[in-house]
Scaffold this motif. Structure first.
Motif, PDB file in Angstrom:
ATOM      1  N   UNK A  31     -42.168  47.362  99.929  1.00 16.64           N
ATOM      2  CA  UNK A  31     -43.151  47.925 100.852  1.00 16.64           C
ATOM      3  C   UNK A  31     -43.261  49.421 100.585  1.00 16.64           C
ATOM      4  N   UNK A  32     -44.482  49.886 100.445  1.00 16.16           N
ATOM      5  CA  UNK A  32     -44.722  51.297 100.112  1.00 16.16           C
ATOM      6  C   UNK A  32     -45.373  51.993 101.298  1.00 16.16           C
ATOM      7  N   UNK A  33     -44.828  53.140 101.680  1.00 14.82           N
ATOM      8  CA  UNK A  33     -45.388  53.908 102.793  1.00 14.82           C
ATOM      9  C   UNK A  33     -46.223  55.053 102.236  1.00 14.82           C
ATOM     10  N   UNK A  34     -47.526  54.983 102.459  1.00 18.34           N
ATOM     11  CA  UNK A  34     -48.394  56.056 101.969  1.00 18.34           C
ATOM     12  C   UNK A  34     -48.130  57.318 102.785  1.00 18.34           C
ATOM     13  N   UNK A  35     -48.579  58.431 102.249  1.00 16.59           N
ATOM     14  CA  UNK A  35     -48.350  59.706 102.941  1.00 16.59           C
ATOM     15  C   UNK A  35     -46.968  60.241 102.631  1.00 16.59           C
ATOM     16  N   UNK A  36     -45.939  59.510 103.045  1.00 15.31           N
ATOM     17  CA  UNK A  36     -44.571  59.930 102.713  1.00 15.31           C
ATOM     18  C   UNK A  36     -44.187  59.536 101.293  1.00 15.31           C
ATOM     19  N   UNK A  37     -44.941  58.606 100.701  1.00 17.30           N
ATOM     20  CA  UNK A  37     -44.702  58.161  99.327  1.00 17.30           C
ATOM     21  C   UNK A  37     -43.284  57.626  99.141  1.00 17.30           C
ATOM     22  N   UNK A  38     -42.895  56.758 100.057  1.00 19.56           N
ATOM     23  CA  UNK A  38     -41.561  56.147  99.972  1.00 19.56           C
ATOM     24  C   UNK A  38     -41.720  54.667  99.643  1.00 19.56           C
ATOM     25  N   UNK A  39     -41.006  54.230  98.615  1.00 22.16           N
ATOM     26  CA  UNK A  39     -41.012  52.810  98.241  1.00 22.16           C
ATOM     27  C   UNK A  39     -39.748  52.163  98.807  1.00 22.16           C
ATOM     28  N   UNK A  40     -39.931  51.223  99.711  1.00 27.04           N
ATOM     29  CA  UNK A  40     -38.797  50.459 100.250  1.00 27.04           C
ATOM     30  C   UNK A  40     -38.637  49.240  99.346  1.00 27.04           C
ATOM     31  N   UNK A  41     -37.693  49.340  98.419  1.00 29.97           N
ATOM     32  CA  UNK A  41     -37.656  48.406  97.288  1.00 29.97           C
ATOM     33  C   UNK A  41     -36.770  47.196  97.522  1.00 29.97           C
ATOM     34  N   UNK A  42     -36.123  47.147  98.681  1.00 32.77           N
ATOM     35  CA  UNK A  42     -35.178  46.076  98.984  1.00 32.77           C
ATOM     36  C   UNK A  42     -34.067  46.037  97.930  1.00 32.77           C
ATOM     37  N   UNK A  43     -33.720  44.856  97.393  1.00 33.46           N
ATOM     38  CA  UNK A  43     -32.561  44.778  96.490  1.00 33.46           C
ATOM     39  C   UNK A  43     -32.755  45.588  95.200  1.00 33.46           C
TER      40      UNK A  43
END
Ligand code: FEO
Length: 464
Positions: free
Chosen positions: A153-165
């Motif tokens: 899951x990618x959060x726009x604006x903050x540009x953070x990729x929640x990549x899980x494993x």
């Protein structure tokens, strides 16, 4: 220990300092682990993943200190495995109607684990969820990295990729960011994680990374579900994964064995001496499987360009530690590695032949029929071991490397079978869902082709 990751993103997971075994007793975790859960508090509030079941009540209690649970608008389940979904039953008991965003396979695995018909919202790659304040969550399916249900899951604006494993490590750390923790420890845990969990899916790793990079999304952080968060040059781990996924090897040869009365150990050391005589540059490692952590050994196998596997013969077969390692290496599908067997025997042999066969089955390039010494190796037998090691280096130099190209050529125009699920590619029919026209020979099928059933890559296929 909740903390701010960036702006309105809070880490609300669990550090598991005590963990020493993961996946049952399948994976050793010398440095513990963490189950990272993230709370994103914009106009809408989203919780990304939870923690392992034993910490469910603690997790929910701590989460309630961060936020009124009823204020959580969305739950994102990037992956259904219970180390990330284990607190869902406790959480959903308190907020039963909150929607859970996951892939279709995610709903399947969560239903399979918990037998609950929660408010699942199925998402696909490119779907997004508006959090307000100009920020959105964008979903990217990551099938077979490492479960069919996996997504990022990618959060726009903050540009953070929640990549899980993906890009994670089993590593408990008070620091929690890659620029703050011990780089040697971090590197050790990253390569162990890749070698022991992701190796079979390497073709998919390459494909998925290129797919994500092609989106040209800015990435300021990669927030994994285990271990530290990558915030200093976050794509360094992406580049590292591309190297590991590409038939990785170092200039290392690893000898692994078990031994009853030291005869097989003596042969291992003699062979190692021969290797050293023939090649002063190669790194040589020896491991007795009965007293070495299996996952650490597998990490060394991953790093090696060749391995030698040894066992005495007992009742015509090999010792069980060796058999277990061979079984695990078969599942991990190491590529581009040479191998040979060695051992000792008394009144009858058998182990070396069986190891040789199993190495071949596991996809290693077996260089010779192996060597066995009778009873306790004599000086002559040890000298033969030294010669065997020297010859192994010569054979290794001659054989070259298997490449995807070689495999494609071998397969040429016939049917090709996926080794994972047995789906068969028939050139007469092609594969319409991926735009492969009927009449397309295997060698002309794009390298990005995936098995339509289990999503394994082209290199996982063998002639049917
Ligand atoms: Fe960390 Fe696949 O669970």
């Amino acid at each position: 220990m909740a903390f701010t990751v960036k702006n309105n993103i809070r880490w609300v997971g669990k550090q598991d300092w005590e963990l020493r075994e993961f996946h049952g007793s399948e994976y050793s975790t010398h440095r513990g682990s963490s189950y990272n859960s993230y709370l994103v508090k914009e106009e809408k509030i989203a919780l990304i993943d939870t923690v392992w079941a034993p910490y469910a009540e603690e997790f929910v209690a701590n989460l309630a200190k961060e936020i009124d649970l009823g204020a959580i608008d969305y739950i994102i389940a990037n992956h259904g495995e219970i180390d990330h979904s284990g607190a869902l039953p406790a959480l959903m008991a308190r907020i039963p109607d909150t929607p859970i965003y996951c892939t279709a396979n995610g709903a399947k695995s969560l239903r399979g684990h918990y037998h609950q018909d929660w408010n699942f919202r199925i998402v696909k790659t490119g779907d997004s969820l508006d959090l307000g304040n100009g920020k959105q969550l964008v979903f990217v399916e990551m099938p077979m990295l490492h479960w069919p249900d996996s997504m990022a899951t990618y959060l726009t604006g903050d540009a953070v990729l929640f990549s899980n494993d993906a890009f994670g490590q089993h590593y408990a750390s008070s620091q929690m960011f890659n620029d703050l923790c011990d780089p040697v420890e971090l590197q050790e845990e990253c390569i162990k994680y890749y070698a022991n969990i992701l190796t079979p899916f390497s073709p998919l790793v390459t494909q998925k990374i290129h797919e994500v990079l092609a989106l040209n999304l800015p990435i300021d952080m990669i927030a994994t579900s285990h271990g530290i968060i990558w915030r200093d040059k976050p794509t360094q781990i992406v580049e590292q994964y591309l190297k590991w996924a590409d038939n990785y090897q170092e200039n290392q040869i690893t000898l692994v064995y078990d031994t009853m009365w030291n005869g097989t150990r003596m042969m291992a050391e003699a062979i190692a001496e021969g290797i050293r005589k023939a090649d002063r540059d190669v790194v040589i490692k020896l491991f007795n499987l009965s007293n070495t952590d299996k996952n650490d050994v597998l990490t060394h196998v991953f790093r090696s360009k060749a391995i030698l596997v040894g066992s005495p013969t007992v009742n015509n077969v090999m010792l069980p530690h060796v058999a277990a390692l061979l079984e695990e290496m078969t599942g991990l599908r190491f590529k581009n590695k040479a191998a040979a067997a060695f051992g000792t025997h008394g009144w009858s042999g058998g182990a070396v032949e069986r190891i040789t066969k199993r190495l071949d089955d596991a996809g290693f390039r077996v260089l010779n029929p192996g060597i066995t010494a009778e009873w306790r190796p004599t000086d002559d037998a040890l000298a033969q071991g030294v010669s065997f090691g020297e010859a192994f280096i010569e054979q290794l130099g001659k054989t070259g490397q298997n490449t995807a190209g070689d495999l494609a050529t071998c397969a040429d125009s016939g049917k090709m079978r996926c080794q994972t699920c047995s789906w068969t590619y028939d050139p007469q029919q092609g594969e319409a869902t991926q735009g492969v026209a009927a009449g397309t020979a295997w060698q002309d099928v794009a390298e990005t082709f995936l098995c339509p059933v289990c999503f394994m890559g082209k290199s996982d296929f063998v002639p049917a």
